[in-house]
Design an enzyme around this catalytic site. Sequence first.
Site, PDB file in Angstrom:
ATOM      1  N   ASP A   7       0.863  -1.178   0.000  1.00 38.82           N
ATOM      2  CA  ASP A   7       0.000   0.000   0.000  1.00 38.82           C
ATOM      3  C   ASP A   7       0.900   1.227   0.000  1.00 38.82           C
ATOM      4  OD1 ASP A   7      -2.703   1.234   0.239  1.00 38.82           O
ATOM      5  OD2 ASP A   7      -1.865   2.006   2.102  1.00 38.82           O
ATOM      6  N   GLU A   9       1.005   5.731   0.500  1.00 39.83           N
ATOM      7  CA  GLU A   9       0.380   7.008   0.848  1.00 39.83           C
ATOM      8  C   GLU A   9       1.066   8.085   0.007  1.00 39.83           C
ATOM      9  OE1 GLU A   9      -2.262   7.105   2.560  1.00 39.83           O
ATOM     10  OE2 GLU A   9      -2.170   5.066   3.356  1.00 39.83           O
ATOM     11  N   GLU A  52      -5.440  18.480   2.650  1.00 42.90           N
ATOM     12  CA  GLU A  52      -6.412  17.403   2.441  1.00 42.90           C
ATOM     13  C   GLU A  52      -5.758  16.033   2.553  1.00 42.90           C
ATOM     14  OE1 GLU A  52      -5.771  19.823   0.365  1.00 42.90           O
ATOM     15  OE2 GLU A  52      -7.606  21.025   0.083  1.00 42.90           O
ATOM     16  N   HIS A 150      -5.075   6.429   7.719  1.00 46.12           N
ATOM     17  CA  HIS A 150      -4.449   5.555   6.732  1.00 46.12           C
ATOM     18  C   HIS A 150      -2.951   5.461   7.021  1.00 46.12           C
ATOM     19  CE1 HIS A 150      -7.701   5.744   3.386  1.00 46.12           C
ATOM     20  NE2 HIS A 150      -8.237   5.928   4.579  1.00 46.12           N
ATOM     21  N   ASP A 155      -2.182  -0.760   6.637  1.00 47.77           N
ATOM     22  CA  ASP A 155      -3.187  -1.093   5.622  1.00 47.77           C
ATOM     23  C   ASP A 155      -2.777  -2.327   4.821  1.00 47.77           C
ATOM     24  OD1 ASP A 155      -4.545   1.066   6.554  1.00 47.77           O
ATOM     25  OD2 ASP A 155      -4.439   2.250   4.718  1.00 47.77           O
TER      26      ASP A 155
END
Length: 233
Positions: A7, A9, A52, A150, A155
């Site tokens: 995963d 980010e 964000e 997250h 994850d």
Amino acid sequence: MREIIFDTETTGLSPAGGDRMVEIGCVEMFNRVETGRTFHAYFNPERPMPSEAEAVHGLSDIFLSDKPRFSELVDDLLEFIADAPLIAHNASFDFGFLNHELSRCARDPICLSRMIDTLTLARTRHPGAKHSLDALCTRFGVDRSQRIKHGALLDAQLLAQVYVELTGGRQIGLGLVAEATEAATRTTVTVQPIDRPIRPARPHFPSEAETERHRQFIAAMASPLWERFLAPI
């Protein structure tokens, strides 16, 4: 078979628009069982972190400012993943960022034939249901209580459990049934005799009196069904 669950980010949604990868987490599995080997790294994206994106994963400019650049760890990452299939949730997103970072280092992209998308697997197996990682964890009883925000490694670890469920369940690759059967075959069982009196065999044939009563009962029946099938003598 060796597989890598991973995963990422990022600073946003578009590597072509200048967004960068800031974290990657990889979990090694062999025959659908986690081996305990992982690869986890944060990267300095060399650009500001949008508020964000920070709200999603909590990785700030200050936190990432002293982290290595992707190019500094690319060899370690490629050595870890080697030529294994790569599994991710909404895998085209993670592959897009991974290959973008590799291209910036003048490295070959990861071939998309190695990509396995658990989102596609979930949509095929449970059409019409919710397919987010949180929803799948709930569906399969995977504990996600530590997932406040997250995080790439967490994850990936959750996704590894979900992937096992999506591809057949937790017993795949464990070999427990075969091992238990083999162990049972090797086991010697000693049966102790039970000391108890043996009863004589019970008579099961009817007595003459019972046979006569039965004959009289049959003879008294009016037009019994079986007479329709008896050939005349």
